[in-house]
Design an enzyme around this catalytic site. Structure first.
Site, short mmCIF file in Angstrom:
data_model
loop_
_atom_site.label_atom_id
_atom_site.label_comp_id
_atom_site.label_asym_id
_atom_site.label_seq_id
_atom_site.Cartn_x
_atom_site.Cartn_y
_atom_site.Cartn_z
N SER A 90 31.18 40.52 44.78
CA SER A 90 30.17 41.55 44.66
C SER A 90 28.86 41.13 45.34
CB SER A 90 29.96 41.91 43.18
OG SER A 90 29.14 43.04 43.04
N ASP B 26 25.81 46.87 48.24
CA ASP B 26 26.16 45.45 48.15
C ASP B 26 27.45 45.19 48.93
OD1 ASP B 26 28.03 46.58 46.44
OD2 ASP B 26 27.74 45.12 44.85
#
Length: 581
Positions: free
Chosen positions: A146, A304
């Site tokens: 992530s 992201d």
């Protein structure tokens, strides 16, 4: 097995990967580094298994990937031949070792006779979630860390519904993984042989097109988008997976004036233009803001690396770009969705909004004003996905919107995890809605605050690495449980919610009531004025997080309340740490 024994086992493995062997040699220079690498096995937390890349049982590497995948294979085998035939879909992001880890996972599963689909190139996490549902697979894996720093990678497992594994299934999977005693002894069939046998199949374009078709359906007001198609949008994928999906999605629904931050357009595992590829951190927007000033952009979007989170920046009253918090963006999206559906006569009376326990109460107030219900879940989007699945079965509610304070949103339930691609499209539509009225999104937020009160939230994190750090985190939580503070920022604490025991306790009377959520190591304190703060150890990083929320009748007074609450709580925490040393 203690860490020294685990280390010796790795050191004496004759077939150890050459790169990992060299890294082990470097670790010998410091016993602390060795202990941190071997003192435990990587665990499944709120988002799966995540850690620094390197040798050891507590690191992401070929062997920990094989161990996790062998455990998943055993879990699938226990479900019968049909589960094996349905197979597993695997996607990966732009991080170091992501393609290699994806193929290691695929080869381990396929070596057990489990059909495995692997994306031909990097893809966002939400596309993996969609692909599991589209291919009717039994499970899914995404290789990603992530928004973590470049030295990290991770491994997230998804169920047949496209959602991350809920606690019971995750526990069963963890048991299967822990049954594997020696990760170094797991053998796999060569990749090319598995492909020739049809056990590893590459996928891509067909799924992309199907996902794009679903994206088009989340638009609330197509006529508005067409009218405002020249809305000026600046977008940065922060070197991750969202470049093509977001641009294609915005174009497909009608937004034509999109500028991409060129310096951050291409995948880069070092994320070399940012200190952290995390849209929660305002520094990630520095280049996007430069582009925004040049283009006089209406909205800036940053995703992201695995494109499950998105940050939004817009102009404030002084004409300067400010990054909205996840709570603020969520509130704007939610209010727009409900108000527009109500105006169109399409607002479902059984509609429900899902949010986490650390997400702002502003969402609940907005939803209640439309006569609908908000349900809280534990932190982690898998719990929101679990609720969607439950309501599909029972028909009790119809899912409308799900979100969390950490920049994760879901609009269309064809995905069962947070989806930054969907969120980019809706955020642009919200910006277009306000621009048509001659307003910025920031002015729209002030309108929401004027209606529902000035809700402000904050977050502080302490990074405490290694075994010593884990012990400090336990000490902080144990201290708050054993001796709960009776006031903070000069205000009495009324309730303590302990999610590990499922109890809500009135401090004055010690009267208890039940919290009907799964057990989780989380503490929440509610003050007399409605403010609250919450302590939660991260499930994926060596951190303990502190969440804060206040509400008043003005922006300035809420800022003061928030500052006082954060200062008092964090002073208390640092005193606990100092006392333990």
């Amino acid at each position: 097995m203690n860490w020294k024994t685990a280390y010796e086992k790795w050191l004496n493995e004759p077939n150890l990967d050459e790169e990992l062997q060299l890294q082990l040699e470097k670790l010998k220079e410091t016993e602390t580094g060795l202990e941190d690498s071997f003192y435990k096995n990587l665990e499944f937390g709120t988002g799966g298994m995540r850690g620094e890349i390197g040798p050891g049982t507590n690191r992401m590497n070929t062997y920990t990937i094989r161990k996790a995948s062998a455990g998943l294979a055993s879990f699938i085998e226990s479900q019968g031949e049909k589960a094996k035939a349905r197979g597993v879909v695997i996607a990966y992001d732009s991080r170091h070792k992501s393609p290699e880890f994806a193929m290691e996972a695929a080869s381990t599963l396929a070596s057990k006779g489990i059909l495995t689909y692997v994306f031909e190139s990097l893809r966002p996490t939400p596309v993996l979630s969609f692909a599991v549902r589209y291919l009717k697979a039994f499970s899914g894996i995404v290789i990603t860390a992530s928004h973590n720093p470049p030295e990290y990678n991770g491994y997230k497992v998804y169920g047949a519904d496209g959602g991350q594994l809920p606690p019971n299934e995750a526990d069963l999977l963890t048991e299967k993984v822990e049954e594997i005693e020696n990760e170094l002894a797991i053998s796999v069939v060569p990749e090319e042989q598995l492909k020739a046998e049809g056990l590893i199949q590459m996928v891509g374009e067909e799924i992309d097109e199907a996902y794009l078709e679903q994206l088009k359906r989340i638009t609330v007001n197509p006529d508005l988008v067409h009218e405002m198609q020249d809305l000026s949008i600046v977008f940065t994928p922060l070197h991750g997976t969202a470049n093509h999906p977001v641009r294609n999605g915005l174009d497909a629904i009608g937004f034509k004036n999109v500028t991409v931050v060129k310096e951050q357009e291409q995948p880069d595992p070092d994320f070399s233009t940012v200190k952290s590829p995390n849209p929660e951190e305002h520094a990630a927007f520095e280049l996007a803001i430069e582009y925004g000033i040049e283009k006089d952009a209406d909205i800036l979007l940053a995703t992201d690396p695995d494109a499950d989170r998105v940050g939004v920046a817009v102009k404030n009253l002084e004409g300067e770009y400010v990054v909205l918090t996840g709570n603020q963006t969520g509130a704007l999206m939610l209010h727009y969705l409900l108000s527009q559906k109500q105006a169109q006569g399409s607002l479902c009376p059984k509609g429900v909004v899902l949010k986490t326990i650390v997400t702002s109460e502003l969402g609940r107030e907005i939803t209640s004003s439309f006569g609908l219900k908000t349900i809280d879940t534990l932190t982690g989007f898998k719990f929101i996905g679990e609720k969607i699945k439950e309501y599909e079965k029972t028909g009790e509610h119809t899912f409308l919107f799900g979100y969390e304070e950490s920049y994760g949103y879901l609009i269309g339930d064809f995905v069962r995890d947070k989806d930054a691609v969907q969120a980019c499209l809706l955020a642009a539509e919200v910006a277009a809605f306000y621009k048509k009225q001659g307003k910025t999104m920031y002015e729209g937020l002030l309108d929401v605050f004027d209606t529902y009160g000035y809700h402000l939230e904050g977050l502080e994190s302490l990074t405490l690495k290694g075994k010593a750090g884990a012990e400090q985190i336990h000490h902080i939580l144990d201290s708050f449980r054993a001796s709960p503070p009776v006031e903070m920022a000069g205000k009495e604490i009324l309730f303590v919610e302990d999610y590990s025991t499922g109890t809500r306790t009135k401090l004055a009377s010690k009267e208890e009531s039940s919290i009907h959520l799964p057990a989780s190591n989380v503490l929440k304190y509610v003050l007399r004025d409605g403010s609250w703060f919450c302590l939660r150890p991260s499930g994926t990083e060596p951190k303990i997080k502190f969440y804060f929320a206040v509400k008043s009748d003005s922006f300035s007074s809420s800022e003061t309340l928030l500052r006082e609450l954060k200062t008092d709580v964090m002073n208390h925490v640092h005193q606990l740490i100092a006392a333990a040393q």
